[in-house]
Design an enzyme around this catalytic site. Sequence first.
Site, mmCIF file in Angstrom:
data_model
loop_
_atom_site.group_PDB
_atom_site.id
_atom_site.type_symbol
_atom_site.label_atom_id
_atom_site.label_comp_id
_atom_site.label_asym_id
_atom_site.label_seq_id
_atom_site.Cartn_x
_atom_site.Cartn_y
_atom_site.Cartn_z
ATOM 1 N N ASP A 129 16.423 2.285 2.422
ATOM 2 C CA ASP A 129 15.903 1.525 3.563
ATOM 3 C C ASP A 129 14.560 2.054 4.072
ATOM 4 O OD1 ASP A 129 18.251 0.050 3.405
ATOM 5 O OD2 ASP A 129 19.288 1.382 4.793
ATOM 6 N N GLU A 130 13.754 2.571 3.179
ATOM 7 C CA GLU A 130 12.452 3.131 3.572
ATOM 8 C C GLU A 130 11.411 2.036 3.822
ATOM 9 O OE1 GLU A 130 14.067 3.903 0.781
ATOM 10 O OE2 GLU A 130 14.475 6.052 0.715
ATOM 11 N N GLY A 131 11.743 0.814 3.391
ATOM 12 C CA GLY A 131 10.770 -0.285 3.506
ATOM 13 C C GLY A 131 10.225 -0.656 2.128
ATOM 14 N N LYS A 132 11.043 -0.424 1.098
ATOM 15 C CA LYS A 132 10.601 -0.681 -0.281
ATOM 16 C C LYS A 132 10.262 -2.166 -0.484
ATOM 17 C CE LYS A 132 14.512 1.024 -1.747
ATOM 18 N NZ LYS A 132 15.064 1.537 -0.487
ATOM 19 N N ASN B 237 24.260 -3.791 -3.501
ATOM 20 C CA ASN B 237 24.362 -2.822 -2.391
ATOM 21 C C ASN B 237 23.001 -2.704 -1.695
ATOM 22 O OD1 ASN B 237 23.315 -1.676 -4.743
ATOM 23 N ND2 ASN B 237 24.264 0.328 -4.459
ATOM 24 N N GLY C 192 19.478 -3.906 0.085
ATOM 25 C CA GLY C 192 19.038 -4.967 0.992
ATOM 26 C C GLY C 192 17.561 -4.727 1.251
ATOM 27 N N HIS C 193 16.711 -5.523 0.616
ATOM 28 C CA HIS C 193 15.259 -5.329 0.730
ATOM 29 C C HIS C 193 14.650 -6.457 1.558
ATOM 30 C CE1 HIS C 193 15.220 -2.715 -3.192
ATOM 31 N NE2 HIS C 193 15.988 -2.235 -2.241
ATOM 32 N N THR C 194 14.096 -6.076 2.678
ATOM 33 C CA THR C 194 13.583 -7.076 3.614
ATOM 34 C C THR C 194 12.092 -7.315 3.396
ATOM 35 O OG1 THR C 194 15.107 -6.057 5.178
ATOM 36 C CG2 THR C 194 13.586 -7.702 6.068
ATOM 37 N N ARG D 234 32.991 3.369 -20.801
ATOM 38 C CA ARG D 234 32.882 2.402 -21.916
ATOM 39 C C ARG D 234 33.937 1.294 -21.883
ATOM 40 N NH1 ARG D 234 33.049 7.498 -25.600
ATOM 41 N NH2 ARG D 234 34.526 7.877 -23.942
ATOM 42 N N GLN E 29 17.900 1.792 -3.261
ATOM 43 C CA GLN E 29 18.440 3.027 -2.649
ATOM 44 C C GLN E 29 17.299 4.059 -2.534
ATOM 45 O OE1 GLN E 29 20.736 1.633 -5.425
ATOM 46 N NE2 GLN E 29 21.188 0.354 -3.671
ATOM 47 N N ARG F 9 22.225 2.225 11.444
ATOM 48 C CA ARG F 9 21.781 3.358 10.626
ATOM 49 C C ARG F 9 21.691 4.603 11.493
ATOM 50 N NH1 ARG F 9 16.935 -0.257 8.147
ATOM 51 N NH2 ARG F 9 18.157 -1.442 6.632
ATOM 52 N N LYS G 284 6.706 2.392 8.816
ATOM 53 C CA LYS G 284 7.303 2.417 10.157
ATOM 54 C C LYS G 284 6.696 3.472 11.085
ATOM 55 C CE LYS G 284 11.400 0.426 10.331
ATOM 56 N NZ LYS G 284 12.787 -0.039 10.157
ATOM 57 N N SER H 291 2.111 1.706 6.563
ATOM 58 C CA SER H 291 2.652 0.464 7.105
ATOM 59 C C SER H 291 2.959 0.640 8.589
ATOM 60 C CB SER H 291 3.915 0.095 6.322
ATOM 61 O OG SER H 291 4.565 -0.987 6.929
HETATM 62 P P1 GDP Z 1 14.352 -1.299 1.884
HETATM 63 O O1 GDP Z 1 15.798 -1.325 1.566
HETATM 64 O O2 GDP Z 1 13.703 0.000 1.507
HETATM 65 O O3 GDP Z 1 13.600 -2.467 1.317
HETATM 66 O O4 GDP Z 1 14.233 -1.391 3.462
HETATM 67 P P2 GDP Z 1 15.059 -2.405 4.433
HETATM 68 O O5 GDP Z 1 14.523 -3.752 4.258
HETATM 69 O O6 GDP Z 1 16.519 -2.201 4.264
HETATM 70 O O7 GDP Z 1 14.713 -1.779 5.858
HETATM 71 C C1 GDP Z 1 13.406 -1.675 6.284
HETATM 72 C C2 GDP Z 1 13.272 -2.451 7.591
HETATM 73 O O8 GDP Z 1 12.069 -2.076 8.244
HETATM 74 C C3 GDP Z 1 13.165 -3.946 7.402
HETATM 75 O O9 GDP Z 1 13.744 -4.572 8.514
HETATM 76 C C4 GDP Z 1 11.661 -4.207 7.374
HETATM 77 O O10 GDP Z 1 11.309 -5.518 7.793
HETATM 78 C C5 GDP Z 1 11.185 -3.189 8.358
HETATM 79 N N1 GDP Z 1 9.836 -2.627 8.118
HETATM 80 C C6 GDP Z 1 9.226 -2.349 6.955
HETATM 81 N N2 GDP Z 1 8.046 -1.721 7.169
HETATM 82 C C7 GDP Z 1 7.930 -1.612 8.506
HETATM 83 C C8 GDP Z 1 6.947 -1.023 9.365
HETATM 84 O O11 GDP Z 1 5.955 -0.449 8.931
HETATM 85 N N3 GDP Z 1 7.202 -1.075 10.716
HETATM 86 C C9 GDP Z 1 8.311 -1.665 11.240
HETATM 87 N N4 GDP Z 1 8.458 -1.667 12.550
HETATM 88 N N5 GDP Z 1 9.232 -2.228 10.458
HETATM 89 C C10 GDP Z 1 9.069 -2.190 9.123
HETATM 90 P P1 IMO Z 2 18.375 -0.120 -0.275
HETATM 91 O O1 IMO Z 2 17.923 -0.494 -1.675
HETATM 92 C C1 IMO Z 2 20.790 2.510 2.203
HETATM 93 C C2 IMO Z 2 24.606 3.857 0.559
HETATM 94 C C3 IMO Z 2 25.874 3.379 1.235
HETATM 95 C C4 IMO Z 2 26.769 4.586 0.979
HETATM 96 C C5 IMO Z 2 26.347 5.032 -0.412
HETATM 97 C C6 IMO Z 2 27.238 4.538 -1.537
HETATM 98 O O2 IMO Z 2 18.416 -1.253 0.658
HETATM 99 O O3 IMO Z 2 17.600 1.048 0.210
HETATM 100 P P2 IMO Z 2 27.531 2.150 -2.687
HETATM 101 O O4 IMO Z 2 27.944 0.827 -2.103
HETATM 102 O O5 IMO Z 2 26.202 2.141 -3.346
HETATM 103 O O6 IMO Z 2 28.599 2.750 -3.563
HETATM 104 O O7 IMO Z 2 27.447 3.139 -1.397
HETATM 105 O O8 IMO Z 2 25.029 4.548 -0.598
HETATM 106 N N1 IMO Z 2 23.682 2.784 0.120
HETATM 107 C C7 IMO Z 2 22.522 2.499 0.734
HETATM 108 N N2 IMO Z 2 21.987 2.997 1.861
HETATM 109 N N3 IMO Z 2 20.111 1.593 1.480
HETATM 110 C C8 IMO Z 2 20.620 1.104 0.339
HETATM 111 O O9 IMO Z 2 19.925 0.301 -0.475
HETATM 112 C C9 IMO Z 2 21.905 1.522 -0.069
HETATM 113 N N4 IMO Z 2 22.711 1.232 -1.106
HETATM 114 C C10 IMO Z 2 23.787 2.020 -0.974
HETATM 115 O O10 IMO Z 2 25.678 3.136 2.598
HETATM 116 O O11 IMO Z 2 26.442 5.615 1.876
HETATM 117 MG MG MG Z 3 17.623 -1.696 2.516
#
Ligand code: GDP
Ligand code: IMO
Ligand code: MG
Length: 425
Positions: free
Chosen positions: A13-16, A38, A40-42, A144, A223, A304, A330, A412
């Site tokens: 969830d770093e903002g990938k 698993n 979730g990329h926003t 396997r 992840q 989170r 962020k 960002s």
């Molecule tokens: P990902 O899994 O690494 O793609 O990240 P997520 O989408 O799960 O979570 C990142 C969240 O931060 C999302 O809601 C984005 O819209 C938001 N986001 C991304 N970059 C920034 C930023 O620079 N500032 C803020 N405030 N939000 C951001």
């Molecule tokens: P993105 O790509 C954050 C975490 C789960 C749990 C652990 C194992 O959006 O960054 P799993 O369902 O994979 O067996 O769960 O990994 N987890 C994540 N946490 N961002 C994700 O993906 C994640 N995908 C899995 O919360 O701790």
């Molecule tokens: Mg995510």
Amino acid sequence: MPNTVLVGAQWGDEGKGKIIDVLTRESDVVVRYQGGNNAGHTVKVGEQQYVLHLIPSGILHEEKVCIIGNGLVVDLAGLMAEIDELAELDIKCEGRLYISDRAHIVMPYHREIDAAREARAKGNKKIGTTKRGIGPTYGDKVTRRGLRMIDLCSGDFEAKARQHIEEANCVIEALGGQVLDVDEVTADTMALAARVRPYVADTISLLKDMSKAGKSVLFEGAQGTMLDIDFGSYPYVTSSNATAGGACTGSGMSPNKIDRVIGVLKAYTTRVGEGPMPTELTDEVGEQLRKKGAEFGATTGRPRRCGWFDAVVARYAAAINGFDYWAITKLDVLDDHEKIKVCVAYECDGKRYETVPADPDVLEKCVPVYEELDGWCEDTSELTDYAKLPENAKKYVDYLCEITEVKLGILSVGPKRSATLRVGI
Ligand code: GDP
Ligand code: IMO
Ligand code: MG
């Protein structure tokens, strides 16, 4: 445009998704190489927000090719739901989304086993998974016994699926889970298989041909490094190689074709699910970060866990992935803080740790050693020019780059495409 691997440097969830979206414009192909739904990329485009789980975020750019590599585990129902949702928003996947014939299938029993194991886990044994069946599917892969996309294209898939469902029911029963109706699940799987089949392809040859034709490839990590099966905070990790090496094993692209690796780094730390997180803040500062950063899981909606920036984790991630650049995200979330802390080392039982210890019990007991920096107390979220960044914000970013020995490439300051400051790349 060089072939680029983009990797999360922390606990996901770093903002990938946002950074992939920005870089897709300059690429021809976007490839997911591990994980499943698993993730979730926003991506925010104007006022429209998209959340991608299995499909590469590059799909939002009309002319780009997207690949789901062999390293993924694909939930058929999840995939089709995502394709349908995108179609409703006028985004077509036909003819530009390809799924590796070697990718593994997440079956309904994998989800059930995942949930049943989590429900049975006592005390700190719970992982806090997304319950998407990820671990059990990768488990079947390495032992396997998995079903792959190529099986889905064979004439005897129905018999194979039925046999796997029957066998899995024994495991589900033993775990005290909800046993599946074999006929119903087989029929559902066959209906989904018919819809998924047109997307299945030999993506290794496809990538090779596109690469030969001079097309540039962007690898979208899911992840993050601390969730990697080998390098993460085991056992509180996911079941795949989220680090840069996974881009090759999960796609069939050879290592000598990778030109650069970008690490995505949140300006503070978050984690969803169980497991150690040394800089976690359970006070009002943590709550403030969660609120301002809208830190709720994009897949499960769970809040989170939030805390200060952990340079031990970032340095460790840089060493493993060999980051050429940071994409720091962020920064705007820290706008209101007068003082900002950065964890530069850990202490546990009188010992100082400069890197992440392998023992989860030690990591759990690690206490952060903090350096404190002055905040900037100014709104950065409207900035489009790095030169206009408040002095203390620059100092903070410079400090992160200095102690991790990685150059800044992208900064960002908001979720939208426009809130992106290109610095070194
Ligand atoms: P990902 O899994 O690494 O793609 O990240 P997520 O989408 O799960 O979570 C990142 C969240 O931060 C999302 O809601 C984005 O819209 C938001 N986001 C991304 N970059 C920034 C930023 O620079 N500032 C803020 N405030 N939000 C951001
Ligand atoms: P993105 O790509 C954050 C975490 C789960 C749990 C652990 C194992 O959006 O960054 P799993 O369902 O994979 O067996 O769960 O990994 N987890 C994540 N946490 N961002 C994700 O993906 C994640 N995908 C899995 O919360 O701790
Ligand atoms: Mg995510």
